[in-house]
Design an enzyme around this catalytic site. Structure first.
Site, short mmCIF file in Angstrom:
data_model
loop_
_atom_site.label_atom_id
_atom_site.label_comp_id
_atom_site.label_asym_id
_atom_site.label_seq_id
_atom_site.Cartn_x
_atom_site.Cartn_y
_atom_site.Cartn_z
N ASP A 1 -6.13 19.54 -46.43
CA ASP A 1 -6.11 20.00 -47.81
C ASP A 1 -6.15 21.53 -47.83
O ASP A 1 -6.13 22.19 -46.80
CB ASP A 1 -7.26 19.38 -48.61
CG ASP A 1 -8.63 19.82 -48.11
OD1 ASP A 1 -8.68 20.76 -47.30
OD2 ASP A 1 -9.63 19.23 -48.54
N ILE B 1 2.15 2.52 -3.41
CA ILE B 1 1.21 3.08 -4.39
C ILE B 1 1.20 4.61 -4.31
O ILE B 1 1.01 5.18 -3.23
CB ILE B 1 -0.22 2.55 -4.13
CG1 ILE B 1 -0.26 1.03 -4.31
CG2 ILE B 1 -1.23 3.22 -5.07
CD1 ILE B 1 -1.57 0.40 -3.91
N VAL C 1 0.84 -1.21 0.00
CA VAL C 1 0.00 0.00 0.00
C VAL C 1 0.87 1.26 0.00
O VAL C 1 0.58 2.25 -0.69
CB VAL C 1 -0.95 -0.01 1.22
CG1 VAL C 1 -1.67 1.34 1.36
CG2 VAL C 1 -1.97 -1.12 1.08
N ALA C 2 1.97 1.21 0.76
CA ALA C 2 2.87 2.37 0.83
C ALA C 2 3.53 2.64 -0.51
O ALA C 2 3.91 3.79 -0.80
CB ALA C 2 3.93 2.13 1.90
N GLU D 1 -0.59 7.54 -4.20
CA GLU D 1 -2.00 7.90 -4.07
C GLU D 1 -2.37 9.19 -4.81
O GLU D 1 -3.49 9.34 -5.30
CB GLU D 1 -2.37 8.06 -2.59
CG GLU D 1 -2.34 6.77 -1.79
CD GLU D 1 -0.97 6.46 -1.21
OE1 GLU D 1 -0.02 7.22 -1.53
OE2 GLU D 1 -0.83 5.47 -0.46
#
Length: 316
Positions: free
Chosen positions: A305, A261, A258-259, A263
């Site tokens: 064009d 990631i 978790v750390a 956030e």
């Protein structure tokens, strides 16, 4: 004046014939896609893999008793969703207002009288009078022309008006503008059967592809998920080898995962893109999806064009 202009076409359809044709052929409308509901737009903000990983990390933090971390991550997820929702909802509303803006009237002959009706009620075999400043309400054949010239740039990209007559250039198309003269036309196609309608159908069939930024963020999310699972696995295996409590090792592995990631990454990306959207809005450019800003920013060369028309697959 109207009778002189119409001549042998002065009667037109009767009201009963017009109603019968509307029931048979439908209304003269181009409706392909349904507008997104607000709730659907809001849910779309949470389909990103990074947001899903953050949601899982919120749940894990809560289970581990890290309530402050769980609240902070949950707040970031909601903030990210709200920012994306506000921008895309505004864009949808702006597009809806543009659709309403194109509603206009048409002059048709009913039972010998000139009637001004909404274009959606124009039907097959209607006799329509068009003159300078009018928009053609449907596809049809020109029956009589009085120095008629039509701007067809919406279809062809050519800026010069096209001179129309009953013999050679006798086709009129929905959405084009009369820039000079007058004419009488007989409606042959309405709605999705018009040239404009067929273009709309073609555009609706284009599959929505992920932008380069979305693909990179998805790849990053998958890599983060792999790293997190690897951390958990390594910690648990090391704990087993050292005869530590498996449950404790598992919880430590989850905490480290978790750390790992970031956030704040989704929120930072969304805020940055939102700033880009606002800057483009000041330049009169309407952006429907936030992720499209990054794609436009990567464009170095645009091939068109001589009239400035963009052509599919000509720019990279």
């Amino acid at each position: 004046m109207v009778n002189k202009l119409l001549g042998s076409f002065e009667k037109g359809l009767s009201f009963q014939e017009a109603e019968r044709n509307i029931k048979q052929f439908g209304l003269n409308e181009i409706k392909i896609e349904k507008s997104k509901r607000a709730f659907s737009i809001f849910l779309d903000q949470f389909k990103d893999i990074l947001v899903v990983i953050l949601a899982l990390s919120t749940a894990v933090s809560f289970l581990l008793g890290e309530f402050l971390d769980a609240i902070v991550i949950f707040f970031l997820i909601i903030l990210n969703g709200l920012l994306g929702f506000i921008q895309e909802f505004r864009a949808e509303k702006a597009i809806e207002s543009l659709k309403n803006y194109v509603s206009y009237k048409a002059k048709v002959v009913r039972d010998g009288n000139l009637e001004e009706i909404e274009t959606r009620f124009v039907t097959i075999n209607n006799i329509v009078i068009v003159e300078e400043g009018d928009r053609i309400p449907a596809d049809g054949i020109l029956l009589r022309s009085f120095s008629l010239a039509v701007d067809e740039s919406i279809l062809t990209g050519e800026s010069l008006p096209v001179e129309k007559d009953e013999k050679n250039e006798n086709r009129l198309y929905m959405g084009t503008y009369v820039v000079k003269g007058k004419g009488i036309m007989k409606v042959t196609s309405i709605g999705l059967e018009t040239k404009m309608g067929k273009i709309a159908k073609t555009l609706a069939e284009i599959e929505e592809e992920k932008t380069p930024l979305q693909r990179r963020l998805n790849q990053l999310g998958k890599q983060l998920a792999l790293v997190c699972l690897s951390i958990c696995a390594v910690i648990v295996i090391l704990g087993i080898l050292r005869r530590q409590n498996i449950y404790d090792m598992f919880m430590i592995g989850i905490s480290l995962a978790v750390a790992a990631i970031p956030e704040g990454l989704p929120a930072v990306v969304t805020i940055t893109l939102a700033v880009g959207v606002q800057r483009m809005a000041k330049k009169n450019a309407l952006i429907r999806k936030l992720s499209a800003v990054e794609t436009l920013g990567c464009v170095n060369i645009i091939c068109s064009d001589k009239t400035g028309t963009l052509t599919d697959n000509l720019f990279v």
